[in-house]
Design an enzyme around this catalytic site. Structure first.
Site, PDB file in Angstrom:
ATOM      1  N   PHE A 168      24.006  38.209 -14.847  1.00  0.00           N
ATOM      2  CA  PHE A 168      23.321  38.454 -13.579  1.00  0.00           C
ATOM      3  C   PHE A 168      22.358  37.306 -13.272  1.00  0.00           C
ATOM      4  O   PHE A 168      21.851  36.637 -14.183  1.00  0.00           O
ATOM      5  CB  PHE A 168      22.540  39.771 -13.632  1.00  0.00           C
ATOM      6  CG  PHE A 168      23.372  40.978 -13.299  1.00  0.00           C
ATOM      7  CD1 PHE A 168      23.090  41.741 -12.177  1.00  0.00           C
ATOM      8  CD2 PHE A 168      24.443  41.346 -14.103  1.00  0.00           C
ATOM      9  CE1 PHE A 168      23.861  42.858 -11.855  1.00  0.00           C
ATOM     10  CE2 PHE A 168      25.215  42.459 -13.796  1.00  0.00           C
ATOM     11  CZ  PHE A 168      24.920  43.218 -12.665  1.00  0.00           C
ATOM     12  N   THR A 190      19.147  36.373 -12.819  1.00  0.00           N
ATOM     13  CA  THR A 190      17.804  36.887 -13.086  1.00  0.00           C
ATOM     14  C   THR A 190      16.935  35.784 -13.685  1.00  0.00           C
ATOM     15  O   THR A 190      17.457  34.796 -14.219  1.00  0.00           O
ATOM     16  CB  THR A 190      17.843  38.066 -14.081  1.00  0.00           C
ATOM     17  OG1 THR A 190      18.304  37.577 -15.353  1.00  0.00           O
ATOM     18  CG2 THR A 190      18.762  39.173 -13.588  1.00  0.00           C
ATOM     19  N   TYR A 213      20.304  38.684 -29.931  1.00  0.00           N
ATOM     20  CA  TYR A 213      20.434  39.400 -28.662  1.00  0.00           C
ATOM     21  C   TYR A 213      21.529  40.460 -28.746  1.00  0.00           C
ATOM     22  O   TYR A 213      21.338  41.607 -28.321  1.00  0.00           O
ATOM     23  CB  TYR A 213      20.738  38.395 -27.552  1.00  0.00           C
ATOM     24  CG  TYR A 213      20.777  39.003 -26.169  1.00  0.00           C
ATOM     25  CD1 TYR A 213      19.615  39.467 -25.569  1.00  0.00           C
ATOM     26  CD2 TYR A 213      21.973  39.089 -25.455  1.00  0.00           C
ATOM     27  CE1 TYR A 213      19.635  40.016 -24.300  1.00  0.00           C
ATOM     28  CE2 TYR A 213      22.007  39.640 -24.192  1.00  0.00           C
ATOM     29  CZ  TYR A 213      20.841  40.106 -23.608  1.00  0.00           C
ATOM     30  OH  TYR A 213      20.862  40.656 -22.357  1.00  0.00           O
ATOM     31  N   ASP A 268       5.300  45.916 -17.236  1.00  0.00           N
ATOM     32  CA  ASP A 268       5.759  44.593 -17.655  1.00  0.00           C
ATOM     33  C   ASP A 268       4.538  43.812 -18.129  1.00  0.00           C
ATOM     34  O   ASP A 268       3.399  44.184 -17.832  1.00  0.00           O
ATOM     35  CB  ASP A 268       6.442  43.849 -16.505  1.00  0.00           C
ATOM     36  CG  ASP A 268       7.498  42.865 -16.992  1.00  0.00           C
ATOM     37  OD1 ASP A 268       7.316  42.288 -18.092  1.00  0.00           O
ATOM     38  OD2 ASP A 268       8.500  42.649 -16.281  1.00  0.00           O
ATOM     39  N   ASP A 290       2.689  45.587 -23.356  1.00  0.00           N
ATOM     40  CA  ASP A 290       3.739  45.213 -24.297  1.00  0.00           C
ATOM     41  C   ASP A 290       4.595  46.448 -24.535  1.00  0.00           C
ATOM     42  O   ASP A 290       4.090  47.478 -25.014  1.00  0.00           O
ATOM     43  CB  ASP A 290       3.086  44.742 -25.600  1.00  0.00           C
ATOM     44  CG  ASP A 290       4.075  44.456 -26.715  1.00  0.00           C
ATOM     45  OD1 ASP A 290       5.293  44.587 -26.484  1.00  0.00           O
ATOM     46  OD2 ASP A 290       3.626  44.116 -27.824  1.00  0.00           O
ATOM     47  N   VAL A 291       5.885  46.392 -24.225  1.00  0.00           N
ATOM     48  CA  VAL A 291       6.724  47.585 -24.318  1.00  0.00           C
ATOM     49  C   VAL A 291       6.863  48.095 -25.748  1.00  0.00           C
ATOM     50  O   VAL A 291       7.218  49.261 -25.966  1.00  0.00           O
ATOM     51  CB  VAL A 291       8.126  47.354 -23.718  1.00  0.00           C
ATOM     52  CG1 VAL A 291       8.040  47.172 -22.211  1.00  0.00           C
ATOM     53  CG2 VAL A 291       8.841  46.196 -24.387  1.00  0.00           C
ATOM     54  N   SER A 346      24.057  45.340 -22.858  1.00  0.00           N
ATOM     55  CA  SER A 346      24.610  44.072 -22.366  1.00  0.00           C
ATOM     56  C   SER A 346      26.048  43.957 -22.832  1.00  0.00           C
ATOM     57  O   SER A 346      26.432  44.533 -23.866  1.00  0.00           O
ATOM     58  CB  SER A 346      23.804  42.880 -22.915  1.00  0.00           C
ATOM     59  OG  SER A 346      24.474  41.656 -22.688  1.00  0.00           O
TER      60      SER A 346
END
Length: 263
Positions: free
Chosen positions: A201, A203, A168, A47, A66-67, A155
């Protein structure tokens, strides 16, 4: 940032399966790390911000990255393989929401804003998947011939996105859409690919939204139970997917039956 505790360099002495989790600094990813560690996995947590882990945990290595960086993914997976062998599990949880209208009083949504969401949610997911699959390909197989399990996070917005969720929904829709073709391709190597499409969720990603967006999303409730999802429920689903070998190439809605309204 790298933190570890009591980690042996001798892979021959290590019997537990290992895992890599992205988005591991909070929310769903953090809960997945905790559940995997509790089961005896050796985990690499990835992360940008891993402060929640403090001094770390036994059998945990934290990597700030950074993913969407190809170089980071290749380095982190290579170091993981050298330390613990090929990962048996990859869980991709890294993501951002960034809700916003396409047309605004000051003009259209900035293209870089849209691109950033896809870069993290979609490109970041595929980035770790492609490198992890390469390592899994050469890893040990179980009695079924399975070498690895990849769980990606989509999602419910992929299927019934709200106004303001164009970026998104597009990013998570892509994660859902790649599930079956990847499962078909990687199956011959003994690698399963499954996606979870969580509902709303509790989060940091939800709580960190701008006030108006946060209030709208937090007010959504499924038919049952009448509450937001808990991260540990997501983690429990991940473990169920790991255990159930016949789950492959599917997107599982974990949402209590919720369907998002238009706005």
């Amino acid at each position: 940032m790298r933190q570890s505790s009591n980690i042996s360099d001798e892979k021959a002495q290590q019997s537990s399966v290992s895992a890599v989790v992205t988005g591991a600094g909070s929310g769903l990813g953090y809960a997945c790390c905790q559940s995997l560690l509790a089961r005896g996995y050796r985990v690499t947590a990835v992360d940008l911000n891993l402060d929640a882990w403090g001094d770390g945990a036994e059998n945990l290595v934290c990597e700030a990255a950074d993913v969407a960086s190809a170089a980071d993914a290749e380095r982190i997976l290579q170091e993981h393989a050298e330390r613990w062998g090929a990962p048996g599990v990859l869980v991709n949880c890294a993501g951002v929401a960034a809700p916003g209208a396409t047309l605004r009083p000051d003009g259209p949504m900035a293209l870089d804003e849209f691109r950033r969401v896809l870069e993290i949610n979609t490109v970041g997911t595929f980035n770790y998947l492609r490198v992890a699959a390469r390592h899994m390909q050469g890893g040990p197989a179980d009695a079924d011939g399975q070498r690895g399990v990849i769980v990606n996070t989509s999602s419910v917005a992929a299927f019934d996105g709200m106004v303001g969720q164009a970026a998104y929904s597009a990013s998570k829709g892509a994660v859902a859409a790649m599930t079956l073709p990847l499962a078909r391709e990687l199956g011959k190597y003994g690698i399963r690919v499954v996606a979870i499409a969580p509902g709303v969720f509790s989060t940091p990603m939800v709580h960190g939204m701008k006030e108006k967006a946060r209030d709208i999303v937090s007010a959504l409730r499924p038919p049952f139970p009448d509450r937001l999802g808990h991260p540990d429920e997501f983690a429990a689903m991940v473990l169920s997917i790991v255990d159930q070998h016949l789950l492959n190439g599917v997107v599982i809605r974990l949402d209590g039956g919720i369907r998002l309204p238009p706005r």
